[in-house]
Design a protein around this motif. Structure first.
Motif, PDB file in Angstrom:
ATOM      1  N   PRO A  49       0.781  -1.197   0.044  1.00 57.89           N
ATOM      2  CA  PRO A  49      -0.109  -0.032   0.147  1.00 57.89           C
ATOM      3  C   PRO A  49       1.019   1.404   0.000  1.00 57.89           C
ATOM      4  CG  PRO A  49      -0.909  -1.387   1.459  1.00 57.89           C
ATOM      5  CD  PRO A  49       0.345  -2.284   1.132  1.00 57.89           C
ATOM      6  N   THR A  50       1.896   1.217   0.905  1.00 57.81           N
ATOM      7  CA  THR A  50       2.816   2.644   0.812  1.00 57.81           C
ATOM      8  C   THR A  50       3.379   2.760  -0.438  1.00 57.81           C
ATOM      9  OG1 THR A  50       3.079   2.503   3.349  1.00 57.81           O
ATOM     10  CG2 THR A  50       4.642   3.754   1.989  1.00 57.81           C
ATOM     11  N   PHE A  51       3.917   1.710  -0.832  1.00 58.80           N
ATOM     12  CA  PHE A  51       4.542   1.649  -2.335  1.00 58.80           C
ATOM     13  C   PHE A  51       3.666   2.224  -3.289  1.00 58.80           C
ATOM     14  CE2 PHE A  51       5.721   0.060  -6.324  1.00 58.80           C
ATOM     15  CZ  PHE A  51       7.378   0.253  -6.492  1.00 58.80           C
ATOM     16  N   TYR A  52       2.416   1.713  -3.191  1.00 55.10           N
ATOM     17  CA  TYR A  52       1.406   1.936  -4.388  1.00 55.10           C
ATOM     18  C   TYR A  52       1.178   3.648  -4.233  1.00 55.10           C
ATOM     19  CZ  TYR A  52       0.818  -2.747  -5.877  1.00 55.10           C
ATOM     20  OH  TYR A  52       1.072  -4.172  -6.312  1.00 55.10           O
ATOM     21  N   TYR A  53       0.735   3.958  -3.156  1.00 57.03           N
ATOM     22  CA  TYR A  53       0.425   5.445  -2.737  1.00 57.03           C
ATOM     23  C   TYR A  53       1.774   6.344  -3.277  1.00 57.03           C
ATOM     24  CZ  TYR A  53      -3.757   4.133  -0.308  1.00 57.03           C
ATOM     25  OH  TYR A  53      -4.960   3.746   0.160  1.00 57.03           O
ATOM     26  N   ALA A  54       2.853   6.071  -2.996  1.00 53.61           N
ATOM     27  CA  ALA A  54       4.049   6.736  -3.246  1.00 53.61           C
ATOM     28  C   ALA A  54       4.393   6.807  -4.859  1.00 53.61           C
ATOM     29  CB  ALA A  54       5.304   6.441  -2.566  1.00 53.61           C
ATOM     30  N   ASN A  55       4.179   5.595  -5.499  1.00 52.03           N
ATOM     31  CA  ASN A  55       4.163   5.576  -6.922  1.00 52.03           C
ATOM     32  C   ASN A  55       3.237   6.295  -7.727  1.00 52.03           C
ATOM     33  OD1 ASN A  55       5.445   4.485  -9.108  1.00 52.03           O
ATOM     34  ND2 ASN A  55       4.535   2.677  -8.919  1.00 52.03           N
ATOM     35  N   PHE A  56       2.076   6.051  -7.002  1.00 47.46           N
ATOM     36  CA  PHE A  56       0.937   7.186  -7.823  1.00 47.46           C
ATOM     37  C   PHE A  56       1.177   8.662  -7.505  1.00 47.46           C
ATOM     38  CE2 PHE A  56      -3.030   9.336  -6.997  1.00 47.46           C
ATOM     39  CZ  PHE A  56      -3.598   9.447  -8.081  1.00 47.46           C
ATOM     40  N   LEU A  57       1.625   9.079  -6.427  1.00 49.33           N
ATOM     41  CA  LEU A  57       1.869  10.492  -6.430  1.00 49.33           C
ATOM     42  C   LEU A  57       3.034  10.868  -7.545  1.00 49.33           C
ATOM     43  CD1 LEU A  57       1.259  11.137  -2.551  1.00 49.33           C
ATOM     44  CD2 LEU A  57      -0.104  11.709  -4.599  1.00 49.33           C
ATOM     45  N   MET A  58       4.177  10.083  -7.305  1.00 44.80           N
ATOM     46  CA  MET A  58       5.347  10.462  -8.184  1.00 44.80           C
ATOM     47  C   MET A  58       4.984  10.454  -9.704  1.00 44.80           C
ATOM     48  SD  MET A  58       8.657   8.767  -6.364  1.00 44.80           S
ATOM     49  CE  MET A  58       7.920   7.087  -6.185  1.00 44.80           C
ATOM     50  N   SER A  59       4.135   9.388 -10.049  1.00 45.57           N
ATOM     51  CA  SER A  59       3.660   9.324 -11.449  1.00 45.57           C
ATOM     52  C   SER A  59       2.938  10.500 -11.875  1.00 45.57           C
ATOM     53  CB  SER A  59       3.029   8.085 -11.765  1.00 45.57           C
ATOM     54  OG  SER A  59       2.760   7.769 -12.882  1.00 45.57           O
ATOM     55  N   LEU A  60       1.867  10.940 -10.886  1.00 46.38           N
ATOM     56  CA  LEU A  60       1.161  12.055 -11.184  1.00 46.38           C
ATOM     57  C   LEU A  60       1.700  13.208 -11.348  1.00 46.38           C
ATOM     58  CD1 LEU A  60      -2.188  12.484 -11.374  1.00 46.38           C
ATOM     59  CD2 LEU A  60      -2.157  13.028  -9.078  1.00 46.38           C
ATOM     60  N   VAL A  61       2.661  13.477 -10.503  1.00 52.20           N
ATOM     61  CA  VAL A  61       3.555  14.745 -10.459  1.00 52.20           C
ATOM     62  C   VAL A  61       4.496  14.846 -11.793  1.00 52.20           C
ATOM     63  CG1 VAL A  61       5.105  16.081  -9.409  1.00 52.20           C
ATOM     64  CG2 VAL A  61       3.408  15.214  -8.171  1.00 52.20           C
TER      65      VAL A  61
END
Length: 356
Positions: A49-61
């Motif tokens: 979960p932590t990895f997915y949230y971080a990956n989502f935010l970095m990809s979005l930015v």
């Protein structure tokens, strides 16, 4: 998530079961072998979960930054920018599924049947279109460098748009199985979003089809094409000293190289799982490939964050555009932007045919 999620490790293997729909309430007469994968599931619940949230935010930015640069400073009048825009959209489609999977791994599927099918297909569509657009961009660079005169007549905006449409259609068709077979089921300890609703042997055949489709059509064949194209491009550059165009080629090469570095371990594990499913002992409950799939798959997901960083910081033109954005808020950067603009103009005079 392409049929390999945490709850796949709670998988039940049925032997010659008749009229089995795959749902947990089905009664079967034959022996049921249950592989307990609690350690693997707990590992995923703690880490993913932590990895997915971080990956989502970095990809979005990162992808939003690329889109902003394209909107403000670029035009969709070049083949490269059209392919680049489509590649960013592919990354965003993939990244949009990560928050849902994060919640799923942490607890259970709470988003309903419709989103189960939609989110289940987003990963597949995003991955398929990404690899195809990367391959297409590489082939386009091959045409522009190795067959410059012939390609000048064919590399038009229409060609780029038509090629992009073909890629999207092919990617969606390759993902239909995820849309059809993904559904919500009761896993005993919570709702699952997995391939279900049909006889277990039927689902296993489609699972194998997915394994081999991904490995051969969306990894091995593109890898061969990319290696061939860059081999020819390198030979061409060595004999012609095309230094200005070489910058664009290097950028795309780094992007593609990074993609395959990220995805190769994952696809090797996929192939091993396919071989095990086809020829291995179905009663083997070893966790080795399960852990390997977790690690390699999540390493592959990082690419969606890495690619826009490459677009922004390795390309001279994107560096210039990025500094222009920053200079609006940091005045001391305006001098550097002026210097980069001068360099960019000099380069464009030396290489008027470069559209990247």
């Amino acid at each position: 998530m392409d049929n390999y999620d945490a709850y796949d490790f709670l998988e039940i293997f049925f032997s010659n079961a008749s009229n089995d729909t795959g749902y947990s309430g089905t009664v079967v007469d034959d022996e049921v072998i249950l592989c307990k994968k609690s350690d693997v599931v707990q590992f995923g619940a703690a880490f993913l979960p932590t990895f997915y949230y971080a990956n989502f935010l970095m990809s979005l930015v990162g992808n939003a930054l690329v889109l902003c640069i394209i909107y403000k400073y670029e035009k969709l009048s070049t083949v490269t920018n059209i392919f680049l825009l489509n590649l960013v959209i592919s990354d965003l489609i993939f990244a949009s599924s990560l928050p849902f999977w994060a919640v799923y791994h942490k607890s259970e599927w709470i988003f309903g049947r419709g989103l189960c099918k939609l989110v289940g297909s987003c990963y597949s569509i995003g991955f398929n279109s990404s690899i195809l657009f990367l391959t297409l961009m590489t082939f386009d660079r091959y045409l522009a460098v190795v067959h410059a005169i012939t390609a000048a007549k064919r590399r038009r905006v229409t060609y780029a748009f038509m090629s992009s449409i073909v890629v999207w259609v092919f990617s969606i068709l390759a993902s239909i199985k995820d849309i059809v077979f993904h559904d919500v089921m009761d896993g005993g300890e919570g709702l699952l979003c997995e391939m279900t609703g049909y006889h277990q042997k039927f689902l296993t055949k489609w699972e194998l089809f997915g394994y081999y489709q991904q490995f051969f059509l969306f990894f091995l064949i593109p890898l061969v094409i990319v290696l061939h194209c860059y081999t020819r491009i390198t030979i061409r550059i060595m004999f012609t000293r095309m230094r200005e165009k070489c910058r664009a080629v290097k950028l795309i090469f780094v992007i593609v190289f990074t993609f395959f570095i990220c995805w190769t371990p994952y696809n090797i594990v996929i192939l091993l799982k396919a071989i095990k499913t086809s020829f291995g002992d179905q009663n083997d409950c070893s966790n080795t490939l399960d852990y390997a799939l977790y690690v390699t798959r999540n390493f592959a997901y990082l690419y969606c964050c890495i690619s826009p960083v490459f677009y922004t910081f390795l390309g001279k033109k994107f560096q210039n555009h990025f500094l222009k954005l920053l200079s609006k808020h940091i005045p001391c950067l305006k001098i550097n932007v002026a210097l980069l603009s001068t360099t960019s103009k000099t380069t464009s005079i030396r290489s008027p045919n470069t559209d990247s």
